[in-house]
Design a protein around this motif. Structure first.
Motif, short mmCIF file in Angstrom:
data_model
loop_
_atom_site.label_atom_id
_atom_site.label_comp_id
_atom_site.label_asym_id
_atom_site.label_seq_id
_atom_site.Cartn_x
_atom_site.Cartn_y
_atom_site.Cartn_z
N ARG A 63 3.70 -16.22 -4.74
CA ARG A 63 4.47 -17.23 -3.88
C ARG A 63 3.74 -17.40 -2.54
O ARG A 63 3.72 -18.60 -2.05
N THR A 64 3.18 -16.44 -1.90
CA THR A 64 2.57 -16.52 -0.56
C THR A 64 1.19 -17.39 -0.81
O THR A 64 0.81 -18.21 0.14
N MET A 65 0.78 -17.62 -1.98
CA MET A 65 -0.50 -18.34 -2.21
C MET A 65 -0.18 -19.71 -2.68
O MET A 65 -0.81 -20.72 -2.54
N TYR A 66 1.00 -19.77 -3.48
CA TYR A 66 1.27 -20.96 -4.20
C TYR A 66 2.59 -21.63 -4.07
O TYR A 66 2.90 -22.88 -4.21
N GLY A 67 3.39 -20.99 -3.18
CA GLY A 67 4.84 -21.33 -3.20
C GLY A 67 5.64 -21.09 -4.28
O GLY A 67 5.40 -20.76 -5.23
N ASP A 68 7.06 -21.14 -3.94
CA ASP A 68 7.99 -20.85 -5.01
C ASP A 68 7.88 -21.79 -6.41
O ASP A 68 7.96 -21.19 -7.58
N ASP A 69 7.50 -22.97 -6.38
CA ASP A 69 7.41 -23.93 -7.44
C ASP A 69 6.46 -23.54 -8.48
O ASP A 69 6.61 -23.35 -9.60
N VAL A 102 -16.73 -4.16 16.08
CA VAL A 102 -15.59 -5.48 15.92
C VAL A 102 -15.26 -5.86 14.59
O VAL A 102 -14.12 -6.29 14.28
N TYR A 103 -16.24 -5.61 13.62
CA TYR A 103 -15.78 -5.92 12.09
C TYR A 103 -14.75 -5.22 11.68
O TYR A 103 -13.64 -5.84 11.22
N PRO A 104 -14.79 -3.92 11.56
CA PRO A 104 -13.76 -3.07 11.02
C PRO A 104 -12.43 -3.26 11.71
O PRO A 104 -11.13 -3.40 11.30
N VAL A 105 -12.47 -3.30 13.08
CA VAL A 105 -11.11 -3.32 13.91
C VAL A 105 -10.61 -4.68 13.72
O VAL A 105 -9.41 -5.00 13.63
N LEU A 106 -11.37 -5.73 13.73
CA LEU A 106 -10.80 -7.15 13.43
C LEU A 106 -10.14 -7.21 12.01
O LEU A 106 -9.00 -7.79 11.90
N LEU A 107 -11.04 -6.83 10.96
CA LEU A 107 -10.34 -6.86 9.73
C LEU A 107 -9.16 -5.94 9.49
O LEU A 107 -8.22 -6.37 8.85
N LEU A 108 -8.88 -4.82 10.31
CA LEU A 108 -7.98 -3.91 10.08
C LEU A 108 -6.62 -4.68 10.64
O LEU A 108 -5.45 -4.25 10.18
N SER A 109 -6.80 -5.47 11.72
CA SER A 109 -5.78 -6.18 12.22
C SER A 109 -5.32 -7.10 11.56
O SER A 109 -4.17 -7.88 11.61
N SER A 114 -2.83 -6.94 6.90
CA SER A 114 -1.66 -7.13 6.38
C SER A 114 -1.10 -8.50 6.06
O SER A 114 -0.03 -8.58 5.40
N ARG A 115 -1.75 -9.30 6.53
CA ARG A 115 -1.67 -10.90 6.21
C ARG A 115 -2.00 -11.01 4.50
O ARG A 115 -1.27 -12.20 4.10
N LEU A 116 -2.73 -10.32 4.06
CA LEU A 116 -3.13 -10.72 2.67
C LEU A 116 -2.40 -10.23 1.50
O LEU A 116 -1.59 -9.15 1.58
#
Length: 520
Positions: A230-236, A197-204, A207-209
């Motif tokens: 920008r994904t972490m802090y926004g454009d500003d 479950v661990y590697p399968v869940l993390l592989l899915s 891509s969000r990181l």
């Protein structure tokens, strides 16, 4: 990315920063799960029969320990890959290899017996490749996204998840063992399957990181670094963060560092490498690798029956998980060094007393002592030793290598840390069952001595790296070279014996610029 409050627009469940911490913690939990998983598999009668070995055979320990050799090799391969191709691609491959090794373990002897032990050996090694890579890359990835005031807390929280994995594995193992008995093959195959479950869940989810902005800037990919920020802090805020990291990169030496610079006494990074190596050696010398894998056998040595020993082991792991909260509460306040020194000497005292209680437990009839009169205080001491290890030694040896090297050597330093961890734990887990079978309770006295050594070495030579920027920590080793001493209290004015006193921020742009702050 921060989302403003707009009517009709749902806010995300968690911020990108919290997603990164959750992902890293879940990845680190893989190692803990394996420890808890193998501790009861080793005593499953069908498993031993399928592998064609007896419970007292040295092969039991070898099957467990070859995993650590795989970890050592995986750390080198994947740390190099992470430097060349990025932290995210490396983590993805680590997880895929882990899943493959786990699958090989699961099918070992499934419908056949010939060659079952060979496939189990190979599965353990392949899974070690993946987990070793994870243990090398994830701490680097995490520390590159944390502030100097929050690096310890972040990693300690991730290692608390490691103990969650340990608890989960042992609970699954114990549950199926009670339900199916030790004679059923599914009592040892189901825990292996659940680990997938661990590697399968993390592989899915990977891509969000974002990729590490520091790695992107080091490879002159400034636009990609801007996108990640920008994904972490926004454009500003992204542009300001980008400028700070570029300035930090320019201020830091970009001269390449190779392994010869780290492993030869004349090398520029030899001193921090010795600190890294001894941190992992000393962690192994605490003996807790043996306690994690062979916990039930230790409680049996104290006089408990098989099933009660298993229940007490589970309770010990639960206590371990709870006490790990103290680690991330204290590590950035008290410091790494103080927790390691106090933990080592505290564990030493516990093992010295366990030698006494172990001896009394094995000779209780001769001395006319009730079993519980020695078993109960012995159990309390083992619980205390476990908690002290969690607070003082679980995460610190992994954290320090990420804080004392420049960017050009950080991944290699983390890889060396995993290599030494793998080799040291290979030796401990290989020799521990032999030691229990031949030395009985006297093995505790050996661990008491090795813990005392670990505490003394740390007091003499390991600097306090908490609350300081990467550059400040590197300055310790420069000063040590100029003054021709490695003794912490003699370098400079001895300021690296303790955490630095709080000072007001002066606005300097250094590599200590936080990416993941504590407040988010």
């Amino acid at each position: 990315m921060e989302v403003p409050d707009i009517p009709g627009l749902k806010r995300p469940i968690m911020s990108k920063k919290h997603e990164i911490v959750l992902f890293s913690a879940t990845a680190i939990a893989l190692y803990g799960y394996d420890q808890g998983m193998m501790s009861l598999i080793n005593t499953n009668y069908d498993y031993l029969q399928t592998m064609g070995i007896s419970g007292e055979s040295p092969l039991v320990g070898i099957i467990v320990s070859v995993y650590y050799l795989g970890c050592a090799v995986g750390a080198v391969l994947f740390s190099r890959y992470s430097d060349a191709k990025g932290r995210k691609p490396s983590i993805f491959l680590c997880l895929a290899v882990t899943a493959l090794g786990n699958l090989m373990m699961f099918v070992s002897g499934l419908g056949f017996h010939t060659g079952a032990i060979v496939l189990m050996f190979l599965g353990r090694i392949v899974m070690g490749f993946g987990v070793g890579g994870i243990d090398a890359v994830i701490p680097v990835y995490s520390s590159e996204l944390s502030s100097e005031g929050g690096r310890g807390r972040a990693l300690a929280q991730e290692f608390q998840a490691n103990i969650f994995g340990l608890n989960m594995a042992f609970a699954v193992n114990l549950g199926v063992t009670v339900a199916l008995t030790k004679n059923n093959q599914w009592a040892w195959r189901i825990p292996i399957a659940v680990m997938q479950v661990y590697p399968v869940l993390l592989l899915s989810f990977i891509s969000r990181l974002p990729e590490s902005p520091r790695w992107l800037i080091y490879h002159d990919r400034h636009d990609d670094a801007r996108t990640a920020l920008r994904t972490m802090y926004g454009d500003d805020k992204a542009e300001d963060k980008l400028e700070e990291l570029i300035q930090a990169h320019n201020d830091e030496s970009s001269k390449p560092v190779n392994y010869s610079d780290m492993l030869w006494p004349s090398g520029r990074q030899f001193h921090p490498t010795v600190v890294t190596i001894m941190g992992q050696v000393n962690q192994a010398l605490t003996g807790y690798g043996a306690v994690s894998v062979y916990g039930p056998q230790i409680f049996e040595l104290l006089g408990f029956g098989v099933r009660m020993a298993e229940y007490l082991t589970q309770a010990n792991y639960i206590s371990y998980f709870i006490l790990m909260t103290l680690a991330w509460m204290l590590i950035d306040r008290v410091g790494r060094r103080a927790l390691m020194i106090g933990g080592a000497f505290g564990i030493s005292g516990c093992f010295a007393l366990l030698t006494l209680f172990g001896g009394l437990a094995m000779n209780n009839e001769q001395f006319g002592i009730p079993k519980l009169a020695v078993a109960i205080p012995g159990t309390v001491l083992l619980y205390l030793a476990t908690g002290l290890f969690g607070v003082g030694w679980l995460s610190e040896p992994w954290l320090i290598p990420t804080e004392i090297y420049p960017s050009t050597a950080r991944a290699q330093g983390s890889a060396i840390s995993v290599i030494i961890w793998g080799i040291a734990n290979f030796a401990v887990t290989l020799l521990s069952p032999i030691g229990f079978n031949n030395l009985d309770y006297w093995l505790f006295l050996i661990f008491a001595a090795t813990n005392a050594f670990a505490g003394l070495w740390t007091w003499l030579y390991s600097p306090e790296t908490g609350g300081r920027s990467f550059e400040e920590n590197q300055g310790f080793f420069e000063d040590a070279k100029e003054q021709e001493t490695w003794r912490v209290h003699k370098v400079g004015k001895g300021e690296f014996r303790d955490m630095p006193k709080p000072t007001k921020q002066d606005g300097d742009n250094t590599e200590s610029t936080p990416l993941l702050s504590n407040s988010s």
